[in-house]
Design a protein around this motif. Structure first.
Motif, short mmCIF file in Angstrom:
data_model
loop_
_atom_site.label_atom_id
_atom_site.label_comp_id
_atom_site.label_asym_id
_atom_site.label_seq_id
_atom_site.Cartn_x
_atom_site.Cartn_y
_atom_site.Cartn_z
N LEU A 103 0.73 -1.28 -0.10
CA LEU A 103 0.02 -0.18 0.10
C LEU A 103 0.79 1.10 -0.09
O LEU A 103 0.46 2.23 -0.61
CB LEU A 103 -0.90 -0.08 1.19
CG LEU A 103 -2.22 -1.14 1.40
CD1 LEU A 103 -2.76 -0.80 2.55
CD2 LEU A 103 -2.88 -0.97 0.03
N VAL A 104 1.93 1.16 0.74
CA VAL A 104 2.85 2.32 0.63
C VAL A 104 3.41 2.57 -0.55
O VAL A 104 3.41 3.45 -1.28
CB VAL A 104 4.18 2.02 1.56
CG1 VAL A 104 5.13 2.98 1.31
CG2 VAL A 104 3.74 2.06 3.09
N VAL A 105 3.71 1.42 -1.56
CA VAL A 105 4.21 1.65 -2.83
C VAL A 105 3.11 2.30 -3.76
O VAL A 105 3.30 3.43 -4.58
CB VAL A 105 4.45 0.22 -3.45
CG1 VAL A 105 4.96 0.60 -4.81
CG2 VAL A 105 6.05 -0.38 -2.53
N GLN A 106 1.87 1.86 -3.52
CA GLN A 106 0.82 2.28 -4.34
C GLN A 106 0.51 3.88 -4.00
O GLN A 106 0.23 4.73 -5.00
CB GLN A 106 -0.46 1.50 -3.87
CG GLN A 106 -1.90 1.90 -4.63
CD GLN A 106 -2.93 1.49 -4.24
OE1 GLN A 106 -3.10 1.32 -2.90
NE2 GLN A 106 -3.83 0.84 -4.94
N ALA A 107 0.89 4.06 -2.71
CA ALA A 107 0.45 5.85 -2.33
C ALA A 107 1.68 6.50 -3.09
O ALA A 107 1.35 7.38 -3.35
CB ALA A 107 0.69 5.72 -0.96
N VAL A 108 2.84 5.92 -2.85
CA VAL A 108 4.10 6.89 -3.10
C VAL A 108 4.18 7.01 -4.81
O VAL A 108 4.75 7.91 -5.24
CB VAL A 108 5.31 6.12 -2.69
CG1 VAL A 108 6.52 6.53 -3.45
CG2 VAL A 108 5.36 6.29 -1.21
N ILE A 109 3.61 6.05 -5.57
CA ILE A 109 3.96 5.96 -7.07
C ILE A 109 3.60 7.14 -7.90
O ILE A 109 4.23 7.57 -8.67
CB ILE A 109 3.50 4.53 -7.77
CG1 ILE A 109 4.39 4.05 -8.87
CG2 ILE A 109 2.01 4.83 -8.35
CD1 ILE A 109 5.23 3.18 -8.56
N ALA A 110 2.27 7.74 -7.55
CA ALA A 110 2.07 8.77 -8.43
C ALA A 110 2.82 10.15 -8.24
O ALA A 110 3.16 10.64 -9.25
CB ALA A 110 0.44 9.05 -8.35
N PRO A 111 3.07 10.26 -6.91
CA PRO A 111 3.81 11.54 -6.74
C PRO A 111 5.30 11.46 -7.41
O PRO A 111 5.93 12.39 -7.64
CB PRO A 111 3.88 11.66 -5.22
CG PRO A 111 2.94 10.64 -4.57
CD PRO A 111 2.23 10.00 -5.87
N LEU A 112 5.86 10.27 -7.16
CA LEU A 112 7.08 9.83 -7.47
C LEU A 112 7.16 10.17 -9.18
O LEU A 112 8.11 10.70 -9.50
CB LEU A 112 7.32 8.42 -6.99
CG LEU A 112 8.89 8.21 -7.09
CD1 LEU A 112 9.49 8.86 -5.83
CD2 LEU A 112 9.10 6.52 -6.65
N ILE A 113 6.02 9.69 -9.84
CA ILE A 113 5.95 10.03 -11.16
C ILE A 113 6.21 11.42 -11.55
O ILE A 113 6.91 12.01 -12.20
CB ILE A 113 4.85 9.22 -11.97
CG1 ILE A 113 5.14 7.87 -11.83
CG2 ILE A 113 4.65 9.77 -13.50
CD1 ILE A 113 3.92 7.02 -12.46
N GLY A 114 5.34 12.15 -10.94
CA GLY A 114 5.23 13.71 -11.03
C GLY A 114 6.48 14.30 -10.74
O GLY A 114 6.86 15.46 -11.43
N LEU A 115 7.28 13.64 -9.53
CA LEU A 115 8.65 14.36 -9.26
C LEU A 115 9.61 14.23 -10.54
O LEU A 115 10.18 15.04 -10.76
CB LEU A 115 9.03 13.56 -8.17
CG LEU A 115 10.55 13.64 -7.64
CD1 LEU A 115 10.97 15.01 -7.15
CD2 LEU A 115 11.04 12.60 -6.39
#
Lengths: 251, 263, 261
Positions: free
Chosen positions: A28-40
């Motif tokens: 779930l952490v990975v799921q939460a992190v992925i969209a902002p990480l792509i934005g970054l």
């Protein structure tokens, strides 16, 4: 006072219950992190020399982890499988249990996600001013309340339809676009930026992340508080209508 | 002619031992403790063509494990097994087309939105049943099992599901039938209907049947021969009538308790 | 031949049953639309500020998104209904036992026999975005570009199938480990050109968890013409992945049926 101790009890119980599924929490952490990480990555490619972009997105990652909500799974499932009936019989508001589970999951996600945020921040040489981070705390708290209210409101549609996941999915698409994850609000085309600032989504991710990364802060939380009031009233109204329907159908 | 041959069959498996709690969960990732469970021990028997054999024993005695080995889902630890001259766990397609394994706990798998007819059609393709044979068998089954072909699987009652499960297995006319608790959870009339159908089917087709059941009525009305296993070991193999006379007091109690359950 | 027949029969039955749920159809169509709309809007915002990201133009991004959407749609239609949440849906409810009893290859039955035709809406939308992207690209792709795109998309599908099978095979060794959420999250990375990511992530996406093959490689072949090295690498990756999946399945089944231990 009684409410508070009931809530603490519920949180502790849920924290323990979820501890057995720590690897699932990690996904779930990975799921939460992925969209902002792509934005970054995307926005760093556009503005390679601007450190404020990375600082902003590291803050977004942290805010996202601390404010994730899963009422479409936890609460709506209880409507679908009928176990909500047991909770309606207990002498305590049902929403207390929902909030307890919500906070327990957020606690776990923050704990398990903190190393990821730290590693990202160090790898990208990002530093935060501690005053800004402290200033952001009330904003983050209100963001957490807003996201919970919004997700819970959409999850209440479980009383009427069995397609609650598309409904909540649509809500998160809006939050992604207008909340500052797809792009910092300031980078939206002019008219859109104006609209996004008025919508509640900016207060869910973008605003607290901007405060934490040291951007303009006028000290007013009125915009967030206003939306908290609106969503609370809406959720309460929908809850009342939903419960009437649920008990009338009698499942 | 021998259809099923089981020789010194043994099955043991390692089961992880785990204590509750977070620390134990984390610890078990690094180092797990196992204990060996002996599910079957030196079991031998043979079944001739056309025989209907009842397979009984308490819960956890190894009945379902034996059935799974005979139908090819499990691979035993030791021993020799031949079903229709084939080694089941090689799961060769020609062998699989000649046997069926129906479980009362899960009579029909697959998509529950499908209709009964859709599921039967799929079986026809899967088992390469020629269309004329399919039509003929389907007509027979439809009469005997009272099938409603246009209903969705999810809408069926427990008894209907079991009848559909039998139809899906019998549509390709298997020579050997393994029936695991075919009447579990059914009311008295539904169970009797299933029982009558199995008896008719065996009489007309000469199929070989191995059947487990908790209900003594199932076993006594269908099977002349009983195999009793207890704690993985063969405890009795012979005619039903002789069973209580020859059994140890413990096993007699066991049989008595099975009868009690049936009431 | 028989496998194709079984596949066709399963598909046509699924079509009939999904037509029966008209409101679900509506929800799925709407969500497929808004999901794709969100992706495109996010990219469009980026291109109001710049002309290229990581060396990719807006038209190239659209081609990439279209290809990604196409493959994702096929995955949701034909692979996910079989292999998602495999420890629960595949093993614990007895489906695998039933497949083992059937006279057809168990890997085929377990990975491809069920389908969800509604997810094909995503493919239609993906094809739309793809042609939009080609339409706005300054240079139109030539025949060789189209052919190599097609070949690489097929290779990408094989890799997709193999990754799903490998993930499902984990269930034989660690039944409590359900990585579906992780897999679906990581899958999102395939929607963007690998060139925008930091080097360690780019390495992982090319060699470890080859999502680059899903959309980025075919898209660049379509627009920039075929590249013999990329084509060979794509086909090789597909063959290796499929081989690994078949081996892992076999080993997993041996463990499941108790042939080892």
């Amino acid at each position: 006072m009684r409410t508070l101790s009931l809530l603490t009890f519920r949180i502790r119980q849920q924290v323990l219950e979820w501890s057995g599924a720590w690897w699932f929490l990690l996904t779930l952490v990975v799921q939460a992190v992925i969209a902002p990480l792509i934005g970054l990555f995307i926005w760093s490619a556009v503005y390679p020399d601007d450190p404020s972009i990375t600082r902003y997105y590291v803050a977004i990652i942290l805010v996202t982890l601390m404010t994730e909500s899963f009422e479409q799974h936890t609460f709506s499932n209880r409507v679908y499988d009928g176990t909500l009936s047991h909770e309606l019989l207990r002498p305590q508001p049902v929403v207390l249990g929902v909030i307890g589970e919500n906070l327990a999951i957020r606690g776990w996600l923050t704990l398990l996600g903190a190393p990821i945020v730290l590693v990202t921040a160090i790898a990208l040489h990002t530093t935060f001013a501690w005053q800004s981070v402290l200033l952001a705390i009330p904003g983050i708290a209100l963001a957490a309340v807003l996201i919970f209210l919004f997700t819970f409101l959409l999850s209440l549609t479980a009383f009427w339809t069995d397609r609650v996941h598309p409904v909540v999915g649509f809500g998160s698409q809006l939050a992604f676009l207008f909340g500052g994850t797809a792009a910092p609000i300031g980078l939206l085309p002019d008219g859109w930026a104006r609209i996004a600032e008025a919508l509640p989504f900016y207060g869910m991710h973008g605003l607290p992340a901007e405060i934490a990364s040291g951007k303009q802060y006028d000290g007013s939380l009125g915009y967030q508080l206003g939306w908290v009031a609106v969503l609370t009233i809406a959720a309460a109204a929908v809850w009342r209508a939903g419960i009437r329907r649920y008990t009338a159908v009698g499942s | 002619m021998t259809v099923v041959e089981v020789d010194e069959l043994a099955m043991s498996y390692r089961a992880p031992v785990r204590n509750g709690g977070l620390r134990a969960a984390l610890g078990s990732l690094v180092r797990r403790e196992y204990k060996t469970v002996q599910a079957l021990d030196q079991v031998s028997f043979t079944i001739g063509k056309g025989e209907v054999v009842g397979f009984i024993g308490p819960n956890g005695a190894g009945k379902t494990t034996t059935m799974k080995i005979l139908s090819g889902i499990l691979h035993p630890t030791a021993g020799r097994v031949a079903v229709l001259g084939d080694t089941p766990w090689q799961r060769r397609a020609p062998f699989l087309k000649r046997i069926a394994f129906v479980r009362g706990s899960q009579p029909v798998g697959g998509s529950q939105e499908l209709t009964v007819m859709d599921s039967l059609e799929y079986q026809r393709l899967l088992y390469d049943v020629a269309r004329p044979d399919f039509r003929r068998t389907l007509d027979e089954l439809q009469q005997l099992l009272d099938l409603q072909l246009d209903r969705q699987l999810r809408a069926l009652s427990l008894g209907e599901r079991m009848r559909v499960g039998l139809a899906m297995a019998l549509i390709y006319r298997p020579e050997v039938l393994f029936l695991d608790e075919p009447s579990i959870g059914l009311d008295v009339t539904a169970a009797a209907q299933i029982r009558r159908f199995i008896a008719d089917h065996v009489r007309t087709t000469g199929a070989t049947v191995l059947l487990t059941s908790h209900y003594v009525a199932d076993v006594t009305s269908l099977c002349e021969r009983l195999i009793l296993i207890d704690q993985g070991k063969l405890a009795y193999d012979g005619p039903f009538a002789e069973l209580s006379a020859r059994l140890s007091p413990y096993a007699a109690d066991l049989l008595e308790s099975l009868r009690e359950e049936d009431r | 031949m028989k496998l194709l027949q079984l596949f066709g029969a399963g598909f046509s039955m699924s079509v009939r049953r999904s037509v029966a749920f008209r409101t679900n159809l509506l929800f799925d169509v709407v969500l497929a639309f808004t999901g794709l709309g969100t992706t495109i809007a996010a990219v469009a915002i980026v291109f109001t500020r710049t002309d290229t990201v990581g060396g990719w133009s807006k038209a190239e991004f659209l081609v990439l998104i279209g290809t990604y959407e196409l493959i994702t749609g096929l995955r949701s239609a034909f692979i996910d209904p079989n292999l998602s949440w495999f420890p629960d849906n595949g093993i614990r409810n007895g489906k695998l036992d039933a497949y083992l009893l059937q006279p057809a290859p168990s890997l085929f039955l377990a990975s491809l026999s069920l389908s969800a035709p509604l997810a094909l809406i995503q493919c239609v939308l993906g094809a739309g975005v793809l042609s939009w992207g080609i339409g706005t690209a300054p240079d139109k792709p030539d025949l060789y570009g189209v052919l190599s795109w097609l070949l690489l998309v097929i290779a990408g599908l094989v890799v997709t199938w193999a990754l799903s099978v490998l993930l499902a095979c984990l269930a034989f060794w660690a039944p409590k480990l359900q990585l579906d959420v992780f897999y679906h999250s990581a899958w999102q990375l395939g929607r963007y050109p690998t060139d925008v990511f930091a080097r360690p992530i780019r390495f992982a996406l090319t060699y470890v968890f080859p999502l680059a093959l899903i959309a980025a490689v075919p898209s660049s072949a379509l627009l920039n013409g075929p590249n013999a090295g990329q084509l060979a690498a794509g086909l090789l990756a597909a063959a290796v992945a499929a081989g690994l999946a078949a081996l892992a399945w076999r080993a997993g089944l041996r463990r499941y049926t108790g042939a080892t231990s």
